[in-house]
Design a protein around this motif. Structure first.
Motif, PDB file in Angstrom:
ATOM      1  N   LYS A  26       0.356   6.560   4.914  1.00  0.00           N
ATOM      2  CA  LYS A  26      -0.964   7.158   4.704  1.00  0.00           C
ATOM      3  C   LYS A  26      -1.299   8.142   5.821  1.00  0.00           C
ATOM      4  O   LYS A  26      -1.800   9.239   5.562  1.00  0.00           O
ATOM      5  CB  LYS A  26      -2.024   6.070   4.629  1.00  0.00           C
ATOM      6  CG  LYS A  26      -3.407   6.599   4.389  1.00  0.00           C
ATOM      7  CD  LYS A  26      -4.429   5.501   4.302  1.00  0.00           C
ATOM      8  CE  LYS A  26      -5.818   6.084   4.154  1.00  0.00           C
ATOM      9  NZ  LYS A  26      -6.847   5.083   4.012  1.00  0.00           N
ATOM     10  N   LEU A  29       0.611  11.346   5.275  1.00  0.00           N
ATOM     11  CA  LEU A  29       0.042  12.146   4.192  1.00  0.00           C
ATOM     12  C   LEU A  29      -1.234  12.856   4.654  1.00  0.00           C
ATOM     13  O   LEU A  29      -1.468  14.012   4.287  1.00  0.00           O
ATOM     14  CB  LEU A  29      -0.259  11.261   2.978  1.00  0.00           C
ATOM     15  CG  LEU A  29       0.955  10.714   2.230  1.00  0.00           C
ATOM     16  CD1 LEU A  29       0.522   9.744   1.145  1.00  0.00           C
ATOM     17  CD2 LEU A  29       1.778  11.838   1.630  1.00  0.00           C
ATOM     18  N   THR A  36      -4.225  10.595  -0.576  1.00  0.00           N
ATOM     19  CA  THR A  36      -3.733   9.263  -0.228  1.00  0.00           C
ATOM     20  C   THR A  36      -4.209   8.203  -1.202  1.00  0.00           C
ATOM     21  O   THR A  36      -4.164   7.012  -0.900  1.00  0.00           O
ATOM     22  CB  THR A  36      -4.195   8.876   1.190  1.00  0.00           C
ATOM     23  OG1 THR A  36      -5.621   8.850   1.214  1.00  0.00           O
ATOM     24  CG2 THR A  36      -3.693   9.845   2.231  1.00  0.00           C
ATOM     25  N   VAL A  39      -1.595   5.450  -2.207  1.00  0.00           N
ATOM     26  CA  VAL A  39      -1.269   4.581  -1.077  1.00  0.00           C
ATOM     27  C   VAL A  39      -2.450   3.651  -0.787  1.00  0.00           C
ATOM     28  O   VAL A  39      -2.256   2.474  -0.483  1.00  0.00           O
ATOM     29  CB  VAL A  39      -0.893   5.413   0.170  1.00  0.00           C
ATOM     30  CG1 VAL A  39      -0.602   4.515   1.353  1.00  0.00           C
ATOM     31  CG2 VAL A  39       0.301   6.299  -0.123  1.00  0.00           C
ATOM     32  N   ASP A  40      -3.671   4.165  -0.916  1.00  0.00           N
ATOM     33  CA  ASP A  40      -4.859   3.333  -0.725  1.00  0.00           C
ATOM     34  C   ASP A  40      -4.888   2.185  -1.730  1.00  0.00           C
ATOM     35  O   ASP A  40      -5.228   1.052  -1.379  1.00  0.00           O
ATOM     36  CB  ASP A  40      -6.134   4.162  -0.865  1.00  0.00           C
ATOM     37  CG  ASP A  40      -6.321   5.154   0.272  1.00  0.00           C
ATOM     38  OD1 ASP A  40      -5.777   4.901   1.365  1.00  0.00           O
ATOM     39  OD2 ASP A  40      -7.019   6.165   0.063  1.00  0.00           O
TER      40      ASP A  40
END
Length: 59
Positions: A26, A29, A36, A39-40
């Motif tokens: 993250k 990125l 993101t 990924v979050d």
């Protein structure tokens, strides 16, 4: 058609490594100015995943 679900079983050490690597991804990125969101979502799923106790026998 049903979506296939995959289950991943990890111990506490593997979970910690997984979270650290997702946070690192993250941060990379963010440095590159990219989104993101995915990924979050993964971080949220890993943090809120239920803990299942399993007995493992080594042969």
């Amino acid at each position: 058609m049903k979506e296939k679900k995959n289950h991943l079983y990890v111990d506490s050490q593997e979970r910690s490594i997984l979270l650290h690597s997702l946070v690192e991804l993250k941060n990379q990125l963010i440095q590159h100015g990219r989104y993101t969101d995915c990924v979050d979502e993964l971080i949220f799923k890993v943090v809120n995943a239920p803990i299942k106790r399993m007995k493992i026998e080594y042969v």
